[in-house]
Design a protein around this motif. Structure first.
Motif, PDB file in Angstrom:
ATOM      1  N   LYS A   1       0.770  -1.168  -0.072  1.00  0.00           N
ATOM      2  CA  LYS A   1       0.052  -0.072   0.008  1.00  0.00           C
ATOM      3  C   LYS A   1       0.655   1.294  -0.186  1.00  0.00           C
ATOM      4  O   LYS A   1       0.638   2.190  -0.555  1.00  0.00           O
ATOM      5  N   LYS A   2       1.922   1.204   0.600  1.00  0.00           N
ATOM      6  CA  LYS A   2       2.846   2.480   0.750  1.00  0.00           C
ATOM      7  C   LYS A   2       3.585   2.482  -0.710  1.00  0.00           C
ATOM      8  O   LYS A   2       3.854   3.796  -0.995  1.00  0.00           O
ATOM      9  N   LYS A   3       4.035   1.424  -1.156  1.00  0.00           N
ATOM     10  CA  LYS A   3       4.687   1.457  -2.679  1.00  0.00           C
ATOM     11  C   LYS A   3       3.613   1.978  -3.641  1.00  0.00           C
ATOM     12  O   LYS A   3       4.123   2.790  -4.269  1.00  0.00           O
TER      13      LYS A   3
ATOM     14  N   TYR B   1       0.881   3.793  -3.439  1.00  0.00           N
ATOM     15  CA  TYR B   1       0.015   4.673  -2.634  1.00  0.00           C
ATOM     16  C   TYR B   1      -1.112   5.434  -3.495  1.00  0.00           C
ATOM     17  O   TYR B   1      -1.948   5.926  -2.920  1.00  0.00           O
ATOM     18  N   ASP B   2      -0.644   5.520  -4.606  1.00  0.00           N
ATOM     19  CA  ASP B   2      -1.958   6.386  -5.532  1.00  0.00           C
ATOM     20  C   ASP B   2      -2.922   5.433  -6.172  1.00  0.00           C
ATOM     21  O   ASP B   2      -3.660   5.816  -7.059  1.00  0.00           O
TER      22      ASP B   2
ATOM     23  N   HIS C   1      -6.574  -1.708  -2.713  1.00  0.00           N
ATOM     24  CA  HIS C   1      -5.697  -2.687  -2.557  1.00  0.00           C
ATOM     25  C   HIS C   1      -6.496  -3.878  -1.828  1.00  0.00           C
ATOM     26  O   HIS C   1      -6.590  -3.982  -0.696  1.00  0.00           O
TER      27      HIS C   1
ATOM     28  N   ASP D   1     -11.535  -3.570   0.423  1.00  0.00           N
ATOM     29  CA  ASP D   1     -10.822  -2.266   0.575  1.00  0.00           C
ATOM     30  C   ASP D   1     -11.605  -1.310  -0.246  1.00  0.00           C
ATOM     31  O   ASP D   1     -11.052  -0.605  -1.209  1.00  0.00           O
TER      32      ASP D   1
ATOM     33  N   THR E   1      -4.169  -5.043  -6.591  1.00  0.00           N
ATOM     34  CA  THR E   1      -4.017  -3.679  -6.493  1.00  0.00           C
ATOM     35  C   THR E   1      -4.981  -3.048  -7.781  1.00  0.00           C
ATOM     36  O   THR E   1      -4.556  -3.514  -8.930  1.00  0.00           O
TER      37      THR E   1
ATOM     38  N   TYR F   1      -6.106   0.246 -10.257  1.00  0.00           N
ATOM     39  CA  TYR F   1      -6.106   1.598 -10.708  1.00  0.00           C
ATOM     40  C   TYR F   1      -7.489   2.044 -11.360  1.00  0.00           C
ATOM     41  O   TYR F   1      -7.510   1.166 -12.682  1.00  0.00           O
TER      42      TYR F   1
END
Length: 211
Positions: free
Chosen positions: A46-48, A50-51, A55, A74, A102, A104
């Motif tokens: 999630k940190k990597k 972040y955009d 997730h 999520d 993840t 987008y």
């Protein structure tokens, strides 16, 4: 013959990607032996990324007979992401597996059915790319005997070599053979040792779980 002691898991695999109506779904499967490990991997991802919009994740950890299972949509519609990811893990037959997909968002809504299909497919592809490994249900067996009984003890230990995962020998103050065996094989060896030494052998057993 079926190997009843074998349990199948995975090593963490590469990222896969599928695109559906402008949305990108990035899937990755991780090895996670504990829930804390799963949470650390998820937090790092999630940190990597972040955009990213979502997730979504699921994991299955622990022995097949009583695993810990969790899933998370999520923010996607209820049941449209986490459950199909968990379903892919079930289908794979693996344990100690975490899968994160993840998304987008690409501007076009896919509907619940479309999301279920997309998340499930991304999870299946991620699991397919992850290297497999075999774990074993294990049990330790400590054998203590007199020097006069060491010959038959070593003969039987040698016959069990194909099912022995670890072995250590100590000869002071008395002979001691410490084995880690595939769990289903311990009863036969223990019974044979007792018979071969007319009950003089001393045995200690302990279940070691899966590794």
């Amino acid at each position: 013959m079926t190997e009843t002691d074998a349990v199948h898991s995975l090593n963490s695999g590469p990222e896969i990607e599928i695109k559906i109506k402008g949305s990108r779904f990035l899937g990755r499967a991780f090895e996670a032996v504990t829930e804390d490990e799963a949470r650390v991997e998820l937090a790092a991802l999630k940190k990597k990324a972040y955009d990213a919009t979502h997730h979504c994740s699921a994991w299955k950890i622990g022995p097949p007979e009583k695993p810990i299972e969790r899933h998370d949509d999520d923010g996607e519609p209820n049941g449209s992401a986490g459950p199909p990811i968990l379903g892919a893990i079930h289908q794979s037959g693996l344990i100690n597996a975490l899968v994160v997909v993840t998304r987008y968002y690409g501007g076009t809504k896919l509907g619940t059915g479309g999301l279920v299909k997309a998340y499930g497919e991304a999870a299946r592809l991620a699991l397919a790319e992850a290297p497999r490994k075999t774990l074993w249900r294990r049990e330790s067996l400590v054998i203590r005997c007199a020097f006069d009984d060491l010959g038959p003890v070593e003969t039987l230990v040698g016959k069990a070599a194909a099912h022995t995962l670890e072995v250590e020998r100590v000869f002071e103050p008395e002979p001691e053979v410490r084995l880690v065996l595939k769990q289903s094989r311990v009863d036969d060896l223990a019974n044979a040792l007792v018979e071969a030494t007319a009950g003089r052998v001393k045995l200690e057993r302990e279940s070691l779980g899966i590794a």
